[in-house]
Motif scaffolding. Structure first.
Motif, PDB file in Angstrom:
ATOM      1  N   TYR A  56       0.746  -1.336   0.072  1.00 18.12           N
ATOM      2  CA  TYR A  56      -0.100  -0.069   0.031  1.00 18.12           C
ATOM      3  C   TYR A  56       0.934   1.230  -0.090  1.00 18.12           C
ATOM      4  CZ  TYR A  56      -3.412  -3.405   1.897  1.00 18.12           C
ATOM      5  OH  TYR A  56      -4.140  -4.215   2.040  1.00 18.12           O
ATOM      6  N   LEU A  57       0.433   2.324  -0.598  1.00 21.85           N
ATOM      7  CA  LEU A  57       0.793   3.628  -0.618  1.00 21.85           C
ATOM      8  C   LEU A  57      -0.275   4.254   0.092  1.00 21.85           C
ATOM      9  CD1 LEU A  57       2.479   6.458  -1.241  1.00 21.85           C
ATOM     10  CD2 LEU A  57       1.666   5.838  -3.465  1.00 21.85           C
ATOM     11  N   ILE A  58      -0.036   5.147   1.278  1.00 22.91           N
ATOM     12  CA  ILE A  58      -1.224   5.846   1.912  1.00 22.91           C
ATOM     13  C   ILE A  58      -0.932   7.265   2.192  1.00 22.91           C
ATOM     14  CG2 ILE A  58      -2.716   5.918   3.893  1.00 22.91           C
ATOM     15  CD1 ILE A  58      -2.038   2.745   4.296  1.00 22.91           C
ATOM     16  N   ASN A  59      -1.690   8.301   1.746  1.00 23.06           N
ATOM     17  CA  ASN A  59      -1.454   9.579   2.172  1.00 23.06           C
ATOM     18  C   ASN A  59      -2.482   9.865   3.368  1.00 23.06           C
ATOM     19  OD1 ASN A  59      -0.699  10.546  -1.034  1.00 23.06           O
ATOM     20  ND2 ASN A  59       0.522  11.233   0.562  1.00 23.06           N
ATOM     21  N   THR A  60      -1.993  10.508   4.520  1.00 24.73           N
ATOM     22  CA  THR A  60      -3.035  10.683   5.585  1.00 24.73           C
ATOM     23  C   THR A  60      -3.722  12.076   5.044  1.00 24.73           C
ATOM     24  OG1 THR A  60      -1.199  12.014   6.472  1.00 24.73           O
ATOM     25  CG2 THR A  60      -1.405   9.969   7.475  1.00 24.73           C
ATOM     26  N   HIS A  61      -2.860  13.044   4.329  1.00 34.77           N
ATOM     27  CA  HIS A  61      -3.541  14.121   3.733  1.00 34.77           C
ATOM     28  C   HIS A  61      -2.559  14.290   2.662  1.00 34.77           C
ATOM     29  CE1 HIS A  61      -0.301  15.879   6.303  1.00 34.77           C
ATOM     30  NE2 HIS A  61      -0.518  16.852   5.273  1.00 34.77           N
ATOM     31  N   CYS A  62      -2.982  15.576   1.767  1.00 33.36           N
ATOM     32  CA  CYS A  62      -2.209  15.850   0.430  1.00 33.36           C
ATOM     33  C   CYS A  62      -1.785  16.977   0.439  1.00 33.36           C
ATOM     34  CB  CYS A  62      -3.134  15.459  -0.752  1.00 33.36           C
ATOM     35  SG  CYS A  62      -3.873  13.621  -0.606  1.00 33.36           S
ATOM     36  N   HIS A  63      -1.253  17.645   1.365  1.00 32.91           N
ATOM     37  CA  HIS A  63      -0.321  18.836   1.143  1.00 32.91           C
ATOM     38  C   HIS A  63       1.043  18.222   0.548  1.00 32.91           C
ATOM     39  CE1 HIS A  63      -2.206  21.182   4.787  1.00 32.91           C
ATOM     40  NE2 HIS A  63      -2.761  21.539   3.656  1.00 32.91           N
ATOM     41  N   ILE A  64       1.449  19.345  -0.008  1.00 32.60           N
ATOM     42  CA  ILE A  64       2.690  18.965  -1.076  1.00 32.60           C
ATOM     43  C   ILE A  64       3.829  18.212  -0.357  1.00 32.60           C
ATOM     44  CG2 ILE A  64       3.836  21.459  -0.680  1.00 32.60           C
ATOM     45  CD1 ILE A  64       3.553  19.332  -4.147  1.00 32.60           C
ATOM     46  N   ASP A  65       3.992  18.704   0.838  1.00 30.57           N
ATOM     47  CA  ASP A  65       5.350  17.949   1.384  1.00 30.57           C
ATOM     48  C   ASP A  65       5.117  16.501   1.714  1.00 30.57           C
ATOM     49  OD1 ASP A  65       3.375  19.189   3.407  1.00 30.57           O
ATOM     50  OD2 ASP A  65       4.930  18.437   5.037  1.00 30.57           O
ATOM     51  N   ALA A  94      -1.376  20.472  -7.211  1.00 29.83           N
ATOM     52  CA  ALA A  94       0.077  20.292  -6.615  1.00 29.83           C
ATOM     53  C   ALA A  94       1.104  21.355  -6.985  1.00 29.83           C
ATOM     54  CB  ALA A  94       0.553  19.055  -6.854  1.00 29.83           C
ATOM     55  N   GLY A  95       0.891  21.558  -8.148  1.00 32.80           N
ATOM     56  CA  GLY A  95       1.651  22.663  -8.950  1.00 32.80           C
ATOM     57  C   GLY A  95       1.699  23.982  -8.214  1.00 32.80           C
ATOM     58  N   GLN A  96       0.291  24.506  -7.942  1.00 31.61           N
ATOM     59  CA  GLN A  96       0.107  25.821  -7.179  1.00 31.61           C
ATOM     60  C   GLN A  96       0.631  25.772  -5.845  1.00 31.61           C
ATOM     61  OE1 GLN A  96      -4.031  25.914  -8.126  1.00 31.61           O
ATOM     62  NE2 GLN A  96      -3.605  28.025  -8.922  1.00 31.61           N
ATOM     63  N   GLN A  97       0.580  24.460  -5.014  1.00 29.04           N
ATOM     64  CA  GLN A  97       0.986  24.264  -3.607  1.00 29.04           C
ATOM     65  C   GLN A  97       2.635  24.576  -3.592  1.00 29.04           C
ATOM     66  OE1 GLN A  97      -0.252  21.383  -0.680  1.00 29.04           O
ATOM     67  NE2 GLN A  97      -1.400  20.389  -2.523  1.00 29.04           N
ATOM     68  N   ALA A  98       3.303  23.843  -4.621  1.00 33.68           N
ATOM     69  CA  ALA A  98       4.760  23.893  -4.765  1.00 33.68           C
ATOM     70  C   ALA A  98       5.240  25.249  -5.073  1.00 33.68           C
ATOM     71  CB  ALA A  98       5.063  22.982  -5.842  1.00 33.68           C
ATOM     72  N   GLU A  99       4.545  26.229  -6.243  1.00 31.24           N
ATOM     73  CA  GLU A  99       4.711  27.629  -6.248  1.00 31.24           C
ATOM     74  C   GLU A  99       4.923  28.431  -4.998  1.00 31.24           C
ATOM     75  OE1 GLU A  99       2.621  30.584  -9.173  1.00 31.24           O
ATOM     76  OE2 GLU A  99       3.384  28.683 -10.145  1.00 31.24           O
ATOM     77  N   MET A 100       3.793  28.198  -4.271  1.00 35.24           N
ATOM     78  CA  MET A 100       3.665  28.981  -2.860  1.00 35.24           C
ATOM     79  C   MET A 100       4.618  28.838  -2.131  1.00 35.24           C
ATOM     80  SD  MET A 100      -0.535  28.328  -2.208  1.00 35.24           S
ATOM     81  CE  MET A 100      -0.186  28.984  -0.566  1.00 35.24           C
ATOM     82  N   VAL A 101       5.515  27.764  -2.204  1.00 32.79           N
ATOM     83  CA  VAL A 101       6.611  27.325  -1.209  1.00 32.79           C
ATOM     84  C   VAL A 101       7.992  27.523  -2.053  1.00 32.79           C
ATOM     85  CG1 VAL A 101       5.313  26.351   0.748  1.00 32.79           C
ATOM     86  CG2 VAL A 101       6.192  25.017  -1.290  1.00 32.79           C
ATOM     87  N   GLY A 102       7.936  27.763  -3.351  1.00 30.19           N
ATOM     88  CA  GLY A 102       9.180  28.290  -4.045  1.00 30.19           C
ATOM     89  C   GLY A 102       9.872  26.674  -4.401  1.00 30.19           C
ATOM     90  N   ILE A 103       9.243  25.776  -4.961  1.00 27.27           N
ATOM     91  CA  ILE A 103       9.683  24.575  -5.282  1.00 27.27           C
ATOM     92  C   ILE A 103       9.100  24.224  -6.703  1.00 27.27           C
ATOM     93  CG2 ILE A 103      10.236  23.574  -2.911  1.00 27.27           C
ATOM     94  CD1 ILE A 103       7.709  21.762  -3.200  1.00 27.27           C
ATOM     95  N   ASN A 104       9.636  23.308  -7.422  1.00 25.73           N
ATOM     96  CA  ASN A 104       8.958  22.983  -8.891  1.00 25.73           C
ATOM     97  C   ASN A 104       8.622  21.451  -8.512  1.00 25.73           C
ATOM     98  OD1 ASN A 104      10.113  25.173 -10.249  1.00 25.73           O
ATOM     99  ND2 ASN A 104      12.175  24.070 -10.459  1.00 25.73           N
ATOM    100  N   PHE A 105       7.146  21.437  -8.870  1.00 21.26           N
ATOM    101  CA  PHE A 105       6.684  20.157  -8.739  1.00 21.26           C
ATOM    102  C   PHE A 105       5.304  20.468  -9.587  1.00 21.26           C
ATOM    103  CE2 PHE A 105       3.558  16.991  -6.902  1.00 21.26           C
ATOM    104  CZ  PHE A 105       4.547  15.844  -7.037  1.00 21.26           C
ATOM    105  N   SER A 106       5.171  19.524 -10.727  1.00 22.06           N
ATOM    106  CA  SER A 106       4.198  20.082 -11.548  1.00 22.06           C
ATOM    107  C   SER A 106       2.807  19.312 -11.264  1.00 22.06           C
ATOM    108  CB  SER A 106       4.421  19.700 -13.130  1.00 22.06           C
ATOM    109  OG  SER A 106       4.817  18.651 -13.150  1.00 22.06           O
ATOM    110  N   THR A 107       2.592  18.129 -11.392  1.00 20.78           N
ATOM    111  CA  THR A 107       1.575  17.510 -11.246  1.00 20.78           C
ATOM    112  C   THR A 107       1.911  16.181 -10.255  1.00 20.78           C
ATOM    113  OG1 THR A 107       1.689  16.076 -12.947  1.00 20.78           O
ATOM    114  CG2 THR A 107       0.350  17.969 -13.316  1.00 20.78           C
ATOM    115  N   SER A 108       0.742  15.377  -9.573  1.00 22.88           N
ATOM    116  CA  SER A 108       1.012  14.396  -8.834  1.00 22.88           C
ATOM    117  C   SER A 108      -0.079  13.208  -9.387  1.00 22.88           C
ATOM    118  CB  SER A 108       0.767  14.627  -7.421  1.00 22.88           C
ATOM    119  OG  SER A 108       0.951  13.483  -6.593  1.00 22.88           O
ATOM    120  N   ILE A 109       0.188  12.086  -8.943  1.00 25.04           N
ATOM    121  CA  ILE A 109      -0.752  10.920  -9.365  1.00 25.04           C
ATOM    122  C   ILE A 109      -1.966  11.161  -8.628  1.00 25.04           C
ATOM    123  CG2 ILE A 109       1.007   9.590 -10.550  1.00 25.04           C
ATOM    124  CD1 ILE A 109       0.969   7.997  -7.808  1.00 25.04           C
TER     125      ILE A 109
END
Length: 194
Positions: A56-65, A94-109
């Protein structure tokens, strides 16, 4: 015996957990925050050295980190991916979340399936139960392992503190309600993994 290993990844010092059963070697990767190749290799080395099967891959929640390493884990091990349905807007943005904190990350699955309180997953013979604990995000869940009285709390709890509620979808009153109704009612000797 079920075991829990913590890794601290990315510029937010986010905690990623691997839960595994010594006998079956089945495991779950929770909140993979690995964002650099060396972090991915640290996680993979652990999986390989312990001969684990990522079920399993589990996210407790989906903030960028907490989602930075989801694509790596999904592609590498092909587990069933669970995440909170109410946090899907966070994944889609996810891309907008990343941009807000100054990192590059476009999309997530996107996840294969959604978490809910009726869901019970097994790692070997050990049961994982899910507690709906919104407030930090609209959809956050904690993972309770009754056999070892342990709870992975995502960002609901921190050491001597609670999760932020000033980000999108955060709600202080709802977070306090979640803590009081879902976590304070666990056995007093429950070990917390925030």
């Amino acid at each position: 015996m079920i075991r829990i290993q913590k890794f601290t990844f990315n510029l937010f010092s986010e905690n990623t957990f691997v839960l595994w059963d010594d006998e079956s070697k089945e495991c779950a990767v929770v909140d993979p925050g690995c964002s650099e190749h060396f972090e991915e290799m640290e996680l993979d080395d652990f999986v390989v050295q312990n001969d684990l099967v990522v079920k399993y891959l589990i996210n407790t929640h989906c903030h960028i980190d907490h989602i930075l390493g989801c694509e790596f884990v999904k592609k590498k091990y092909k587990p069933i991916y669970f995440a909170p349905e109410l946090d899907i807007p966070l994944i889609k943005n996810a891309g907008q979340q990343a941009e807000m904190v100054g990192i590059n990350f476009s999309t997530s699955i996107l996840p294969d399936k959604y978490l809910n309180e009726n869901l019970e997953l097994n790692i070997g013979k050990y049961l994982l139960k899910f507690l709906f604990t919104p407030g930090h995000t609209p959809g956050e869940f904690c993972i309770y392992i009754p056999e070892i009285k342990s709870c992975i709390t995502g960002d609901v709890l921190f050491y001597d503190s609670i999760g932020r509620t000033d980000l999108w979808g955060g709600d202080y009153d709802l977070l306090i309600k979640s803590i009081n109704e879902k976590l304070m009612t666990l056995p007093d000797d429950t070990k917390i993994y925030p």
